[in-house]
Design an enzyme around this catalytic site. Sequence first.
Site, short mmCIF file in Angstrom:
data_model
loop_
_atom_site.label_atom_id
_atom_site.label_comp_id
_atom_site.label_asym_id
_atom_site.label_seq_id
_atom_site.Cartn_x
_atom_site.Cartn_y
_atom_site.Cartn_z
N LYS A 20 -7.42 6.28 -19.67
CA LYS A 20 -7.70 6.76 -21.01
C LYS A 20 -6.48 6.61 -21.93
O LYS A 20 -6.02 5.50 -22.16
CB LYS A 20 -8.19 8.20 -20.93
CG LYS A 20 -9.29 8.44 -19.87
CD LYS A 20 -10.50 7.54 -20.01
CE LYS A 20 -11.70 7.98 -19.17
NZ LYS A 20 -11.50 7.95 -17.73
N TYR A 40 -15.64 17.82 -16.50
CA TYR A 40 -16.01 16.41 -16.54
C TYR A 40 -17.06 16.12 -15.47
O TYR A 40 -16.96 16.60 -14.33
CB TYR A 40 -14.76 15.56 -16.32
CG TYR A 40 -15.03 14.11 -16.01
CD1 TYR A 40 -15.83 13.33 -16.83
CD2 TYR A 40 -14.50 13.52 -14.86
CE1 TYR A 40 -16.09 12.00 -16.53
CE2 TYR A 40 -14.73 12.19 -14.56
CZ TYR A 40 -15.54 11.44 -15.40
OH TYR A 40 -15.79 10.12 -15.09
N ARG A 95 0.83 -1.20 0.00
CA ARG A 95 0.00 0.00 0.00
C ARG A 95 0.87 1.25 0.00
O ARG A 95 0.55 2.26 -0.63
CB ARG A 95 -0.95 0.01 1.21
CG ARG A 95 -1.72 1.32 1.35
CD ARG A 95 -2.88 1.23 2.34
NE ARG A 95 -2.59 0.51 3.55
CZ ARG A 95 -1.91 0.98 4.60
NH1 ARG A 95 -1.42 2.22 4.57
NH2 ARG A 95 -1.73 0.23 5.67
N ASP A 136 -6.14 19.07 -15.53
CA ASP A 136 -6.50 17.71 -15.93
C ASP A 136 -6.07 17.55 -17.39
O ASP A 136 -6.67 18.15 -18.29
CB ASP A 136 -8.00 17.51 -15.77
CG ASP A 136 -8.44 16.08 -16.09
OD1 ASP A 136 -7.72 15.39 -16.85
OD2 ASP A 136 -9.50 15.65 -15.60
#
Length: 381
Positions: free
Chosen positions: A198, A101, A48, A173
């Site tokens: 993406k 978005y 982690r 972004d």
Amino acid sequence: MQGFSTRAIHAGQVPDPTTGAVTTSIHTSSTYAQDGVGGTRGGYEYSRSANPTRTVLQDQLAALEGGRHAHAFGSGMGATDTLLRILLGPGDHLVIPHDAYGGTFRLVDKVLSGFGVEHTPVDLADHDALRAALRPTTKVVWCETPTNPLLGIADIAALAGVAHSAGALLVVDNTFASPYLQTPLALGADVVVHSTTKYVGGHSDVVGGALVTDDDALSEQIAFVQNSTGSVPGPFDAWLTLRGAKTLAVRMERHCDNAERVAEMLSAHPAVASVLYPGLPGHPGHEVAVKQMRRFGGMVSFLAAGGRDAALRICAGTRLFTLAESLGGVESLIEHPGEMTHASTAGSMLEVPDSLVRLSVGIEDGDDLLDDLRAALDAVR
């Protein structure tokens, strides 16, 4: 500095010292042996906190964005949430694009607002409107360029100047452009955000996110909060993203080639009212895009001349363009944002037109894509 593709293939990636393997290994271990209490090997103690496969991906992403620090996340929204937790507290204010978005808007409007964070949607191409929206409590100007799904363009360097003069940070972004087409840190941004699901991953087979920054102190905060909340990708997800990014440059060239042809065809078709693509000279952000982008990307949106019903029929009428959410993969996708990716904006200032269709133009043969779209458009004339 080495070229983009060289960095994509080699940054952080060296042959395994034991076996000579030229590809990065998938380190599935959750824990790591220590040489005495606190004697970690390479700083690894628990996956982690850090994982060797994730480290290589982060080195690669930092190199591609031209930043000193990158942090990989389990999703783009995980990256966004972690960053905004750090930068904003009760009573703080941020500016978001007026066509942001839908997932970002949902997080800000439905989640962070419950913790006393305030926000103002602004057309970031209008710098006077941005200045008017800034408050003494404004900590962040959140930018997308190109925006999702209206393909708006914002001048990153100009926004950085406005934000910094007000004591705010500029976050960009960069998902739609990818680091191949645009590097916001070089233009004055403080943090770059990606949904690596993406274009970076590029094959619609992995979900991920990333934050990239040059700020040492902020990077330490990101690492602390990420470890505290556990918003990390698994090693196989990190490896898939790493592998996908190696071909980002060649894929983006083909995405752009096809998108330019699609935009031109749509512009001449009577079933299309208007085309939203920054590569078209008539796009209001074209000159800014020319200045700050290598090319104009693989996303194209358009308004159907016949309104909502025509838009839905077009979405249902394609065969190569698959009706699906997400974007940036090698295959072409089509969607109706108002009832799919941006449904959360309904009834708000960010609501998108119901005649809007968004295309993620893939890397198939361009002639086949044009034939597919033309047939769907002809059917609604």
